[in-house]
Scaffold this motif. Structure first.
Motif: not given
Length: 308
Positions: A157-171
């Motif tokens: 499982i890769a736990a992601v924060h897919s709903g955010s457009d913030e650069v640090h979350h995407e990175s």
């Protein structure tokens, strides 16, 4: 990214199963990684005794270190270490997490493997202060090991924060997925993306009667599902392996871990310290202590250890 190449294995003499050693040898055989078996020892009484000179204390410490190295060699005698590249390092240090991080920085390890204790009643992970210091301050990824087997063709499982457009979350999403995929290549496992999103605040309907909770929840769900599909396409992870659910991360991630019988959950950790670490740690702790499998904690790409 490539699989881990230089792994520091933190040995716990109290762990009779030697979970960290078992997991590290498994990875080394599959990926040709180099291992360093590491043990930090310290006895305050040897530092404070006035009956010994400085030279005598130094000699005693050296003898204790040599004794522990011999013990590690004896432990390894029970394993097949053929073709596994391995070093042994024992240091005298009164703060184990600092000793670990200093060694990682000095030798350029790209992964720390450490066994975590188990709550006998719930069979959940019990994280020690050393674990939490490593999660927040280690400059590389940290693999916290439990007893769950690592079969080939399993689930990661890769736990992601897919709903955010913030650069640090995407990175951080990118780092988490790349580490999950690297581990999947080693273990011949499948990668699943899991994302938790919050519901509407419980008091909003009372404070704003005209607020449509149902519409808000549906729009939020569609937003996260859309972002998850984008993330899946970017990394060629099919929709059957994309999971979006409303709820807190400490509920959603363990639920999918149990449902998929995952052997590994890969999570991002920000690595804050001080008050923000205490606040962040509450959420992270609640997620981690509910999992019945190994956890790979990944730092942001630009993270610098405060001990560096």
């Amino acid at each position: 990214m490539d699989a881990f190449r230089h792994i520091l294995v933190v040995v716990d003499p109290a762990d009779e199963q030697h979970k960290a050693i078992n997991r590290a040898l498994h990875m080394a055989r599959l990926s040709d990684a180099r291992l360093t078996l590491f043990l930090s020892i310290y006895d305050f009484s040897y530092e404070m005794t006035t009956m010994l000179s400085r030279e005598e204390r130094d000699t005693m410490r050296a003898n204790l270190i040599a004794d522990r190295k011999a013990w590690l060699t004896d432990v390894l005698a029970d394993y097949d270490t053929t073709e596994v590249r391995m070093d042994i390092e024992v240091v005298w240090h009164n703060r184990p997490f600092e000793a670990i991080i200093e060694t990682v920085i000095r030798h350029g390890h790209d992964l720390i493997i450490k066994a975590s204790q188990v709550k006998s009643s719930l069979q959940n992970l019990l994280f020690t202060p050393t674990d939490w210091h490593l999660l927040r301050k280690a400059p590389c990824a940290v693999l916290l090991v439990k007893e769950h087997a690592w079969p080939q063709h399993g689930q990661i499982i890769a736990a992601v924060h897919s709903g955010s457009d913030e650069v640090h979350h995407e990175s951080l999403n990118q780092r988490v997925i790349e580490h999950a995929e690297a581990m999947s290549h080693v273990l011949k496992a499948s990668v699943h993306l899991v994302n938790a999103y919050p519901g509407a605040p419980v008091n909003v309907a009372v404070e704003i009667p005209e607020f449509d909770v149902t519409q808000y929840t549906e729009e939020l769900q569609h937003h996260h599902q859309h972002k998850m599909r984008e993330l899946g396409r970017r990394y060629q992870i099919g929709e059957k392996q994309q999971h979006v659910a409303q709820g807190l991360p400490e509920q959603v991630i363990p639920e999918f871990s149990e449902k998929l019988d995952a052997e590994l959950v890969v999570m991002g950790t920000i690595g804050r310290t001080g008050i923000s670490a205490a606040l962040l740690g509450n959420t992270a702790e609640h997620v981690l202590e509910q999992l019945n499998c190994d956890v790979l904690a990944v730092k942001p790409e630009d993270f610098v250890s405060p001990l560096a």
